[in-house]
Design an enzyme around this catalytic site. Structure first.
Site, PDB file in Angstrom:
ATOM      1  N   SER A 169       0.869  -1.191   0.000  1.00 54.65           N
ATOM      2  CA  SER A 169       0.000   0.000   0.000  1.00 54.65           C
ATOM      3  C   SER A 169       0.897   1.229   0.000  1.00 54.65           C
ATOM      4  O   SER A 169       2.044   1.164   0.474  1.00 54.65           O
ATOM      5  CB  SER A 169      -0.840  -0.015   1.280  1.00 54.65           C
ATOM      6  OG  SER A 169      -1.431   1.253   1.504  1.00 54.65           O
ATOM      7  N   TYR A 171      -2.357  -1.405  10.437  1.00 56.31           N
ATOM      8  CA  TYR A 171      -2.465  -1.629   8.983  1.00 56.31           C
ATOM      9  C   TYR A 171      -1.215  -1.100   8.280  1.00 56.31           C
ATOM     10  O   TYR A 171      -0.588  -1.817   7.495  1.00 56.31           O
ATOM     11  CB  TYR A 171      -3.720  -0.928   8.438  1.00 56.31           C
ATOM     12  CG  TYR A 171      -3.857  -1.066   6.940  1.00 56.31           C
ATOM     13  CD1 TYR A 171      -4.417  -2.212   6.369  1.00 56.31           C
ATOM     14  CD2 TYR A 171      -3.412  -0.062   6.079  1.00 56.31           C
ATOM     15  CE1 TYR A 171      -4.520  -2.346   4.984  1.00 56.31           C
ATOM     16  CE2 TYR A 171      -3.513  -0.193   4.702  1.00 56.31           C
ATOM     17  CZ  TYR A 171      -4.068  -1.336   4.162  1.00 56.31           C
ATOM     18  OH  TYR A 171      -4.167  -1.468   2.790  1.00 56.31           O
TER      19      TYR A 171
HETATM   20  N1  LIG Z   1      -8.631  -0.040  -1.304  1.00 58.47           N
HETATM   21  C1  LIG Z   1      -7.511   0.594  -1.002  1.00 58.47           C
HETATM   22  O1  LIG Z   1      -7.500   1.822  -0.843  1.00 58.47           O
HETATM   23  C2  LIG Z   1      -6.223  -0.160  -0.843  1.00 58.47           C
HETATM   24  C3  LIG Z   1      -5.030   0.566  -0.806  1.00 58.47           C
HETATM   25  C4  LIG Z   1      -3.830  -0.130  -0.648  1.00 58.47           C
HETATM   26  C5  LIG Z   1      -3.823  -1.503  -0.517  1.00 58.47           C
HETATM   27  N2  LIG Z   1      -5.007  -2.189  -0.578  1.00 58.47           N
HETATM   28  C6  LIG Z   1      -4.955  -3.633  -0.401  1.00 58.47           C
HETATM   29  O2  LIG Z   1      -5.663  -4.283  -1.431  1.00 58.47           O
HETATM   30  C7  LIG Z   1      -6.140  -5.548  -0.934  1.00 58.47           C
HETATM   31  C8  LIG Z   1      -7.605  -5.688  -1.295  1.00 58.47           C
HETATM   32  O3  LIG Z   1      -8.351  -4.716  -0.558  1.00 58.47           O
HETATM   33  P1  LIG Z   1      -9.678  -4.042  -1.166  1.00 58.47           P
HETATM   34  O4  LIG Z   1      -9.493  -2.573  -1.075  1.00 58.47           O
HETATM   35  O5  LIG Z   1     -10.035  -4.667  -2.431  1.00 58.47           O
HETATM   36  O6  LIG Z   1     -10.736  -4.382  -0.014  1.00 58.47           O
HETATM   37  P2  LIG Z   1     -11.862  -5.495   0.104  1.00 58.47           P
HETATM   38  O7  LIG Z   1     -12.892  -5.321  -0.965  1.00 58.47           O
HETATM   39  O8  LIG Z   1     -12.309  -5.482   1.523  1.00 58.47           O
HETATM   40  O9  LIG Z   1     -11.079  -6.844  -0.219  1.00 58.47           O
HETATM   41  C9  LIG Z   1     -10.398  -7.560   0.743  1.00 58.47           C
HETATM   42  C10 LIG Z   1     -10.338  -8.992   0.276  1.00 58.47           C
HETATM   43  O10 LIG Z   1      -9.553  -9.723   1.212  1.00 58.47           O
HETATM   44  C11 LIG Z   1     -10.263 -10.875   1.578  1.00 58.47           C
HETATM   45  N3  LIG Z   1      -9.906 -11.273   2.937  1.00 58.47           N
HETATM   46  C12 LIG Z   1      -9.907 -10.506   4.050  1.00 58.47           C
HETATM   47  N4  LIG Z   1      -9.555 -11.250   5.110  1.00 58.47           N
HETATM   48  C13 LIG Z   1      -9.326 -12.507   4.649  1.00 58.47           C
HETATM   49  C14 LIG Z   1      -8.943 -13.713   5.259  1.00 58.47           C
HETATM   50  N5  LIG Z   1      -8.732 -13.812   6.586  1.00 58.47           N
HETATM   51  N6  LIG Z   1      -8.781 -14.804   4.476  1.00 58.47           N
HETATM   52  C15 LIG Z   1      -9.015 -14.739   3.134  1.00 58.47           C
HETATM   53  N7  LIG Z   1      -9.399 -13.619   2.507  1.00 58.47           N
HETATM   54  C16 LIG Z   1      -9.559 -12.520   3.255  1.00 58.47           C
HETATM   55  C17 LIG Z   1     -11.730 -10.498   1.461  1.00 58.47           C
HETATM   56  O11 LIG Z   1     -12.520 -11.644   1.293  1.00 58.47           O
HETATM   57  P3  LIG Z   1     -13.528 -12.209   2.424  1.00 58.47           P
HETATM   58  O12 LIG Z   1     -14.055 -11.042   3.200  1.00 58.47           O
HETATM   59  O13 LIG Z   1     -14.555 -12.922   1.596  1.00 58.47           O
HETATM   60  O14 LIG Z   1     -12.704 -13.119   3.246  1.00 58.47           O
HETATM   61  C18 LIG Z   1     -11.709  -9.640   0.213  1.00 58.47           C
HETATM   62  O15 LIG Z   1     -11.808 -10.437  -0.933  1.00 58.47           O
HETATM   63  C19 LIG Z   1      -5.862  -5.556   0.563  1.00 58.47           C
HETATM   64  O16 LIG Z   1      -4.667  -6.290   0.818  1.00 58.47           O
HETATM   65  C20 LIG Z   1      -5.628  -4.098   0.874  1.00 58.47           C
HETATM   66  O17 LIG Z   1      -4.818  -3.899   2.006  1.00 58.47           O
HETATM   67  C21 LIG Z   1      -6.193  -1.555  -0.749  1.00 58.47           C
END
Ligand SMILES: NC(=O)c1ccc[n+]([C@@H]2O[C@H](COP(=O)([O-])OP(=O)(O)OC[C@H]3O[C@@H](n4cnc5c(N)ncnc54)[C@H](OP(=O)(O)O)[C@@H]3O)[C@@H](O)[C@H]2O)c1
Length: 247
Positions: free
Chosen positions: A136, A149
């Protein structure tokens, strides 16, 4: 990495960035398997998006072992994307935050390490193997609202670098995807801020970068550069202030 003809396994992928990238990769001619804890979403996405899904909780080592055995029995996976993550706000002056902290470390950091450890020897036997981690912009500049985080993402960045160094000279490529703030429900499960990068734009730019730079070590869309480069370009204090204004 090549952007077509892979078999890609995502940890996560039931929503947000993982789901959007899974759809793009599928449309580019890759076999894509997503995973996550929400079985209802996995079932729905199998029906609506023809995305094969596997139940997985990266906080549970047995669940990773089961998913690994299941997926690799049916597919020759050559790309692992460790997308699973959670982001929760914490007040460090309230001792109750510790449970939140521990859950974030367990999923974001240990979950990433556990999954890579499980898949690595297998991937090394595959053609064109890739591990893509997901850090991130907050790995590089802290958002005060989300201390653990930020720390886990800084750790994922460091771990990714060490993995790349240890695997130098092998055929396995290590890529770090470094998203900026993107419009998903990641932060506390809440509705996204409309000033964050639209998910579609983020996915488009990410795929374009992968296509243009098959040997990339980091995938950095334009909107994350100010965070990634803050320290190197001597803007660190201003960027910390700007990022945290209004929080
Ligand atoms: N959105 C942003 O601004 C941003 C910025 C930087 C980095 N990221 C990173 O991008 C990645 C995806 O995030 P997102 O923004 O797309 O949010 P999101 O829609 O909440 O996606 C998170 C994903 O992780 C899965 N997950 C969470 N806990 C888990 C567990 N214990 N086991 C297996 N799967 C799990 C969730 O699936 P389930 O809930 O079905 O388990 C979901 O598919 C994350 O690593 C996040 O830190 C996001």
């Amino acid at each position: 990495m090549k952007t077509t003809g892979n078999t890609i396994f995502f940890t996560g992928g039931t929503s947000g960035i993982g789901l959007e990238l899974a759809r793009r990769f599928r449309d580019l001619g890759n076999t894509v398997i997503i995973s996550g804890r929400r079985k209802d979403l996995l079932d729905q996405l199998a029906a609506t998006d023809q995305l094969e899904g596997v139940l997985l909780d990266v906080a549970d080592p047995d669940s990773i072992a089961t998913a690994f055995a299941d997926v690799t029995a049916r597919h020759d996976v050559n790309v692992l994307i460790t997308m699973a993550g959670i982001m929760q706000s914490e007040n460090l002056q309230d001792p109750a935050h510790l449970a939140t902290s521990e859950a974030i470390v367990d999923i974001n950091l240990l979950g990433t390490i556990r999954t890579i450890t499980t898949f690595l020897p297998y991937l090394q036997q595959q053609a064109d193997p890739v591990v893509m981690t997901v850090s991130s912009g907050l790995a590089f500049v802290p958002l005060a609202l989300t201390p653990t985080y930020n720390a886990t993402k800084a750790a994922v960045h460091s771990y990714t670098q060490s993995l790349r160094l240890q695997l130098a000279g092998t055929n396995l490529q290590v890529i770090e995807l470094v998203p900026p703030a993107v419009q998903t429900n990641l932060l506390d499960g809440a509705a996204p801020d409309p000033t964050w990068m639209p998910l579609d734009e983020f996915a488009d730019e990410t795929i374009t970068l992968l296509q243009q730079h098959p040997d990339a070590e980091e995938i950095l869309v334009d909107r994350v550069h100010f965070l990634r480069a803050a320290e190197r370009e001597n803007h660190y204090a201003e960027v910390v202030t700007a990022l945290n204004a209004g929080h």
